[in-house]
Design a protein around this motif. Structure first.
Motif, PDB file in Angstrom:
ATOM      1  N   TYR A 172       0.814  -1.221   0.000  1.00  0.00           N
ATOM      2  CA  TYR A 172       0.000   0.000   0.000  1.00  0.00           C
ATOM      3  C   TYR A 172       0.851   1.277   0.000  1.00  0.00           C
ATOM      4  N   VAL A 213       3.463   0.444   8.283  1.00  0.00           N
ATOM      5  CA  VAL A 213       2.961   1.073   9.508  1.00  0.00           C
ATOM      6  C   VAL A 213       3.622   0.430  10.733  1.00  0.00           C
ATOM      7  N   PHE A 217       2.940  -1.377  13.377  1.00  0.00           N
ATOM      8  CA  PHE A 217       2.892  -2.780  13.843  1.00  0.00           C
ATOM      9  C   PHE A 217       3.793  -3.660  12.982  1.00  0.00           C
ATOM     10  N   CYS A 251      -1.539   2.136  12.802  1.00  0.00           N
ATOM     11  CA  CYS A 251      -2.693   1.444  12.209  1.00  0.00           C
ATOM     12  C   CYS A 251      -3.842   1.602  13.192  1.00  0.00           C
ATOM     13  N   PRO A 252      -4.860   2.404  12.826  1.00  0.00           N
ATOM     14  CA  PRO A 252      -5.965   2.638  13.767  1.00  0.00           C
ATOM     15  C   PRO A 252      -6.619   1.344  14.238  1.00  0.00           C
ATOM     16  N   MET A 253      -6.672   0.325  13.367  1.00  0.00           N
ATOM     17  CA  MET A 253      -7.288  -0.935  13.818  1.00  0.00           C
ATOM     18  C   MET A 253      -6.484  -1.569  14.954  1.00  0.00           C
ATOM     19  N   ASN A 268      -2.062  -7.279  12.619  1.00  0.00           N
ATOM     20  CA  ASN A 268      -2.359  -5.843  12.755  1.00  0.00           C
ATOM     21  C   ASN A 268      -2.739  -5.571  14.211  1.00  0.00           C
ATOM     22  N   CYS A 307     -11.003  -1.962  10.067  1.00  0.00           N
ATOM     23  CA  CYS A 307     -10.090  -1.049   9.362  1.00  0.00           C
ATOM     24  C   CYS A 307     -10.897   0.088   8.746  1.00  0.00           C
ATOM     25  N   PRO A 308     -10.636   1.337   9.166  1.00  0.00           N
ATOM     26  CA  PRO A 308     -11.409   2.462   8.636  1.00  0.00           C
ATOM     27  C   PRO A 308     -11.240   2.645   7.127  1.00  0.00           C
ATOM     28  N   SER A 309     -10.129   2.181   6.574  1.00  0.00           N
ATOM     29  CA  SER A 309      -9.901   2.373   5.134  1.00  0.00           C
ATOM     30  C   SER A 309     -10.599   1.308   4.292  1.00  0.00           C
ATOM     31  N   HIS A 310     -10.889   0.161   4.871  1.00  0.00           N
ATOM     32  CA  HIS A 310     -11.565  -0.904   4.112  1.00  0.00           C
ATOM     33  C   HIS A 310     -13.082  -0.861   4.242  1.00  0.00           C
ATOM     34  N   GLU A 332     -10.584  -7.752   5.134  1.00  0.00           N
ATOM     35  CA  GLU A 332     -10.927  -6.669   6.061  1.00  0.00           C
ATOM     36  C   GLU A 332     -12.176  -5.910   5.606  1.00  0.00           C
ATOM     37  N   CYS A 363      -5.388   4.455   2.911  1.00  0.00           N
ATOM     38  CA  CYS A 363      -4.877   4.367   4.283  1.00  0.00           C
ATOM     39  C   CYS A 363      -3.912   5.549   4.467  1.00  0.00           C
ATOM     40  N   MET A 414      -0.342   4.768   5.648  1.00  0.00           N
ATOM     41  CA  MET A 414       0.566   4.132   4.685  1.00  0.00           C
ATOM     42  C   MET A 414       1.180   5.172   3.744  1.00  0.00           C
TER      43      MET A 414
HETATM   44 FE1  SF4 Z   1      -4.377  -0.585   9.341  1.00  0.00          FE
HETATM   45 FE2  SF4 Z   1      -6.328  -0.488   7.560  1.00  0.00          FE
HETATM   46 FE3  SF4 Z   1      -4.108   0.911   7.135  1.00  0.00          FE
HETATM   47 FE4  SF4 Z   1      -4.120  -1.777   6.946  1.00  0.00          FE
HETATM   48  S1  SF4 Z   1      -5.187  -0.328   5.631  1.00  0.00           S
HETATM   49  S2  SF4 Z   1      -2.607  -0.494   7.967  1.00  0.00           S
HETATM   50  S3  SF4 Z   1      -5.570  -2.282   8.577  1.00  0.00           S
HETATM   51  S4  SF4 Z   1      -5.601   1.211   8.801  1.00  0.00           S
END
Ligand code: SF4
Ligand code: 13P
Length: 305
Positions: free
Chosen positions: A25, A60, A62, A85-87, A113, A171-174, A199, A259, A262
């Motif tokens: 990503y 990210v 993690f 990573c917000p998740m 994650n 995941c807020p982006s998915h 996700e 994201c 990313m």
């Molecule tokens: Fe976290 Fe979603 Fe970004 Fe993946 S895409 S790193 S799960 S926020």
């Protein structure tokens, strides 16, 4: 990208005996100049195996933490220290300990994650490419807690037929990708196959042809004869896919699926990171030792995955 910047990065890599790892990503320029690109599982394994002294992790936090846990003797750098990573931050170790108290005989499977603290509190780690196999390998008479992604968890439930205790992370982006996005693109391109990250929400997954990690998406399109794919994941993925199938067309299922974390790593930050050896990613030894056990168990279940 300017040749002068490429030369600078090559020179710094030599000077630091560094390897640059980048997630699928990342911004296009970062993907293009990385030594290795891949999904979470692939990059963790590369981090564990590398001969380099320094791992520069373009992803990210993690992911960089996982590299530091698996390679405690290496220097791990992340070019932007706020790339989280917000998740992963949707569950704390305290909350997981409380959940374990409510289910004292359960096993805990955590999605990669997650923070190092969560990995340390878990029995097994998994990634989106092996979550189903990890859960399938566990004793049938055990309750399983699955954290933090409810959507990957539901995918695992559906594939294994096992009831899981799910944490409501996402995941807020998915989750911004909707089934209407898929239907609209399918209407425009009826011949396209829909490839989706687990996700995503359940209605999106039900409208898909294949549910795949980002690494599995690359293998899937490489082996497919289809010429068009609707891609339900973070938008950066289409760049990685185009590289393996330049003859095919990749249509992002939702241009909102970005994201922001990313995208924080830029070429300038990558150069500054190697010049100043920043930002060093370290994990407390006691936490890292426990977290390594859940990561190693995952790798032992699936030695070839
Ligand atoms: Fe976290 Fe979603 Fe970004 Fe993946 S895409 S790193 S799960 S926020
Ligand atoms: P992959 O392991 O499939 O690359 O997924 C990582 C991730 O953060 C997805 O949002």
């Amino acid at each position: 990208m300017e040749q002068r910047l490429i030369d600078k990065i090559q020179q710094l890599k030599k000077q630091r005996n560094a390897v640059i790892l980048a997630h699928n990503y990342q911004l296009q320029d970062i993907q293009d100049l990385a030594d290795i690109t891949g999904d979470s599982l692939g990059l963790s394994k590369q981090a564990a195996q590398t001969e380099a002294d320094t791992i520069v992790f373009c992803g990210v936090m993690f992911m960089a933490e996982t590299a530091a846990i698996l390679s405690p003797d290496k220097t791990v750098l992340i070019p932007e220290k706020t790339a989280g990573c917000p998740m992963a931050d949707m569950i704390t170790a305290e909350q997981l300990r409380e959940l374990k108290k409510q289910h004292p005989d359960s096993l805990v499977v955590c999605y990669v994650n997650s923070t190092a603290d969560i990995k340390a509190e878990s029995d097994y780690c998994c990634t989106s490419s092996n979550a189903v196999e990890v859960v399938r390998s566990l004793p049938k008479d055990k309750e399983i807690i699955f954290v933090p992604d409810q959507h990957l968890g539901r995918h695992v439930q559906q594939q294994t037929g096992r009831e899981l205790i799910l944490w409501p992370g996402y995941c807020p982006s998915h989750v911004v990708i909707t089934v209407e996005d898929i239907r609209a693109e399918k209407k425009r391109y009826p011949d396209a196959l829909v490839i989706t990250h687990p996700e995503c929400s359940e209605p999106v997954k039900e409208a898909s042809d294949a549910l795949l990690s980002t690494g599995q998406m690359l293998t899937y399109v490489r082996n497919s004869t289809a010429r068009r794919f609707i891609v339900a994941t973070e938008v950066g993925m289409t760049h990685a896919l185009k590289k393996v199938r330049p003859d095919a067309e990749f249509i992002p299922a939702g241009s909102r699926a970005v994201c922001p974390n990313m995208k924080k790593i830029t070429i300038d930050k990558l150069i500054a990171s190697m010049e100043d050896m920043k930002y060093k990613v370290t994990v407390d030894k006691a936490v890292a030792d426990k977290a390594r056990r859940s990561l190693k168990r995952m790798i032992e279940i699936l030695p070839t995955a």
